[in-house]
Design an enzyme around this catalytic site. Structure first.
Site, PDB file in Angstrom:
ATOM      1  N   ASP A  11       0.887  -1.167   0.000  1.00  0.00           N
ATOM      2  CA  ASP A  11       0.000   0.000   0.000  1.00  0.00           C
ATOM      3  C   ASP A  11       0.922   1.212   0.000  1.00  0.00           C
ATOM      4  O   ASP A  11       1.640   1.454   0.981  1.00  0.00           O
ATOM      5  CB  ASP A  11      -0.865  -0.056   1.266  1.00  0.00           C
ATOM      6  CG  ASP A  11      -1.735   1.182   1.440  1.00  0.00           C
ATOM      7  OD1 ASP A  11      -1.580   2.136   0.650  1.00  0.00           O
ATOM      8  OD2 ASP A  11      -2.558   1.183   2.375  1.00  0.00           O
ATOM      9  N   TYR A 230       0.648   0.144  14.909  1.00  0.00           N
ATOM     10  CA  TYR A 230      -0.263   0.056  13.777  1.00  0.00           C
ATOM     11  C   TYR A 230       0.264   0.789  12.554  1.00  0.00           C
ATOM     12  O   TYR A 230       0.630   1.949  12.628  1.00  0.00           O
ATOM     13  CB  TYR A 230      -1.636   0.642  14.131  1.00  0.00           C
ATOM     14  CG  TYR A 230      -2.563   0.592  12.934  1.00  0.00           C
ATOM     15  CD1 TYR A 230      -3.193  -0.604  12.599  1.00  0.00           C
ATOM     16  CD2 TYR A 230      -2.768   1.704  12.135  1.00  0.00           C
ATOM     17  CE1 TYR A 230      -4.009  -0.689  11.498  1.00  0.00           C
ATOM     18  CE2 TYR A 230      -3.592   1.629  11.022  1.00  0.00           C
ATOM     19  CZ  TYR A 230      -4.210   0.430  10.716  1.00  0.00           C
ATOM     20  OH  TYR A 230      -5.014   0.348   9.614  1.00  0.00           O
ATOM     21  N   LYS A 233      -3.355  -2.925   7.904  1.00  0.00           N
ATOM     22  CA  LYS A 233      -3.456  -4.386   7.947  1.00  0.00           C
ATOM     23  C   LYS A 233      -2.517  -5.000   6.908  1.00  0.00           C
ATOM     24  O   LYS A 233      -2.028  -4.319   6.022  1.00  0.00           O
ATOM     25  CB  LYS A 233      -4.897  -4.817   7.666  1.00  0.00           C
ATOM     26  CG  LYS A 233      -5.716  -5.142   8.921  1.00  0.00           C
ATOM     27  CD  LYS A 233      -5.170  -6.322   9.693  1.00  0.00           C
ATOM     28  CE  LYS A 233      -6.041  -6.773  10.846  1.00  0.00           C
ATOM     29  NZ  LYS A 233      -5.337  -6.883  12.120  1.00  0.00           N
TER      30      LYS A 233
HETATM   31  C1  F6R Z   1      -7.962  -0.751   7.879  1.00  0.00           C
HETATM   32  C2  F6R Z   1      -7.661   0.584   7.389  1.00  0.00           C
HETATM   33  C3  F6R Z   1      -8.592   1.676   7.698  1.00  0.00           C
HETATM   34  C4  F6R Z   1      -7.953   2.742   8.588  1.00  0.00           C
HETATM   35  C5  F6R Z   1      -8.953   3.864   8.918  1.00  0.00           C
HETATM   36  C6  F6R Z   1      -8.310   4.989   9.690  1.00  0.00           C
HETATM   37  O1  F6R Z   1      -6.926  -1.645   7.614  1.00  0.00           O
HETATM   38  O2  F6R Z   1      -6.663   0.799   6.742  1.00  0.00           O
HETATM   39  O3  F6R Z   1      -9.768   1.196   8.286  1.00  0.00           O
HETATM   40  O4  F6R Z   1      -7.492   2.152   9.769  1.00  0.00           O
HETATM   41  O5  F6R Z   1      -9.480   4.407   7.751  1.00  0.00           O
HETATM   42  O6  F6R Z   1      -7.154   5.364   9.016  1.00  0.00           O
HETATM   43  P1  F6R Z   1      -6.093   6.417   9.577  1.00  0.00           P
HETATM   44  O7  F6R Z   1      -5.641   5.943  10.935  1.00  0.00           O
HETATM   45  O8  F6R Z   1      -5.021   6.382   8.539  1.00  0.00           O
HETATM   46  O9  F6R Z   1      -6.838   7.731   9.641  1.00  0.00           O
HETATM   47 MG    MG Z   2      -4.665  -2.410   2.082  1.00  0.00          MG
HETATM   48 MG    MG Z   3      -4.072   0.579   3.692  1.00  0.00          MG
END
Ligand code: F6R
Ligand code: MG
Ligand code: MG
Length: 378
Positions: A11, A230, A233
């Site tokens: 990603d 984190y 994923k």
């Molecule tokens: C799950 C994923 C999304 C983000 C969510 C918050 O794997 O990538 O659900 O966790 O959109 O994203 P951030 O923390 O980047 O604002």
């Molecule tokens: Mg992804």
């Molecule tokens: Mg992602």
């Protein structure tokens, strides 16, 4: 002719949140591969699933080849520059290290690779999943390679009926590769005992017992373990060879009709059903549901045919509708019980911080003196 299939995926930024990479970023990755693969690759195929870009490559350099890994890493670096220029969300998100050191494993991108003697006709399936982790393939691999309810070939074909050897990795162990080999069908219960725990024990590969050929490989990296926090994923990829000594394509696809619940979806911290979707699909509802795509190919002398979208068929529309119902159903209970992942698997630190604060505010009630019973007059 011996060939290697390698998939390396990352990603490196997407549009509108964690939805889909831009066309320009995908094109940049594809151009980099095209312009720098001379003498390295026999063929390649670039695709996206949700916010991840996957590079499928054929070559003759074996697995874990530094040249192949560096090519993929550098193409992701080139894509990241464009993602930054375009202001894409999470640009370069999965490139966790600054300098390349010979292999993408442990650096953020996920990879799976297999080397084999090419059959005169060589059908194989390339799976890519988003908003979930490598354990998402545990159940479908078990059912396709070890359960006659999905793979009647185990009964109908003497070669397939010899069974398969599963290599399982303990992905919580970070000092090296901690693996175990289990034979199906003799050790089915041992296999099930491990594979029920999708977050810890993950199918790394499957081999045919009839021919000792490699049948399937899965990416097993856990970003959480690499980064210590984190970072998204793991969004796993897998390669599965089909037909002949291996299950038929339809037997390999059969378990995906279940839409089984896997870890992932919103903030990588919930359970949601794995929805088989068309190639290059996005994610949407609740940053999910977790999705999986499947591109079916034949490879000949290292050259790929065009991909056929294995989940682009009216049957899978019915599966998608049912899976959407399962997604809505578990969302009804929000954070409660199995809807949200257990404490140890939460991808964000908020709950842990809150728990620490609340923990200090708990009190233990002092035991009250026991009441004495007055004797009743006789
Ligand atoms: C799950 C994923 C999304 C983000 C969510 C918050 O794997 O990538 O659900 O966790 O959109 O994203 P951030 O923390 O980047 O604002
Ligand atoms: Mg992804
Ligand atoms: Mg992602």
């Amino acid at each position: 002719m011996k060939i290697t299939l390698s998939v390396i995926k990352a990603d490196i930024g997407s549009i509108g949140g964690h939805i889909r990479p831009s066309d320009k970023v995908k094109q940049t990755v594809a151009n980099y591969i095209r312009d720098n693969s001379k003498g390295l690759l026999l063929d390649s195929y670039i695709s996206s699933t949700g916010d991840d870009i996957a590079i499928l490559m054929s070559h003759q350099r074996g697995v874990d080849d530094p040249g192949i890994h560096e090519l993929a890493w550098k193409s992701f670096m080139a894509g990241t520059e464009v993602a930054k220029d375009q202001g894409l969300y999470g640009a370069g998100q999965d490139l966790l290290k600054d300098a390349f050191s010979g292999n993408v494993r442990g650096m953020g991108p996920a990879s799976c690779e297999m080397e084999f003697e090419e059959r005169p006709n060589e059908p194989f399936l390339f799976f890519a999943a988003d908003k979930t982790d490598p354990g998402a393939y545990n159940l479908p691999m078990y059912l396709a390679f070890a359960d006659p309810m999905h793979c009647p070939g185990l009964l109908l074909s003497a070669k397939i009926g010899k069974g398969f050897i599963f290599t399982i990795m303990d992905v919580n162990y970070t000092k090296g590769d901690r693996v175990i080999e289990l034979k199906a069908p003799e050790q089915l219960y041992d296999l099930a005992c491990l594979l029920r725990d999708n977050e810890r024990f993950v199918v790394e590969s499957v081999r045919s017992r009839a021919s000792d050929e490699i049948a399937a490989v899965v990416s097993t990296s856990r970003l959480h373990n690499i980064a210590g926090k984190y970072t998204g994923k793991d969004d796993p990829v897998a390669l599965v060879r089909a037909q002949g000594n291996f299950p038929a394509t339809g037997e390999i696809l059969s378990p995906y009709r279940i839409g089984h619940y896997v870890a992932g979806t919103m903030r990588g911290s919930h359970n949601g059903p794995l929805m088989p979707v068309k190639l290059n699909s996005t994610v949407s509802f609740f940053d999910g549901p977790p999705v999986v795509t499947c591109a079916a190919f034949c490879v000949h002398k290292g050259k790929f045919t065009e991909p056929v979208d294995a989940f682009d068929h009216p049957f899978w529309d019915w599966v998608r509708n049912r899976t959407a119902e399962k997604a809505a159903e578990i969302r009804q209970q929000g954070f409660s019980g199995p809807a949200m992942l257990p404490y140890s698997e939460l991808e964000y630190g908020g709950v842990a911080e809150k728990m620490k604060e609340l923990d200090e505010r708990f009190i233990v009630r002092e035991a009250k003196p026991a009441k004495t019973h007055k004797k009743q007059a006789a």
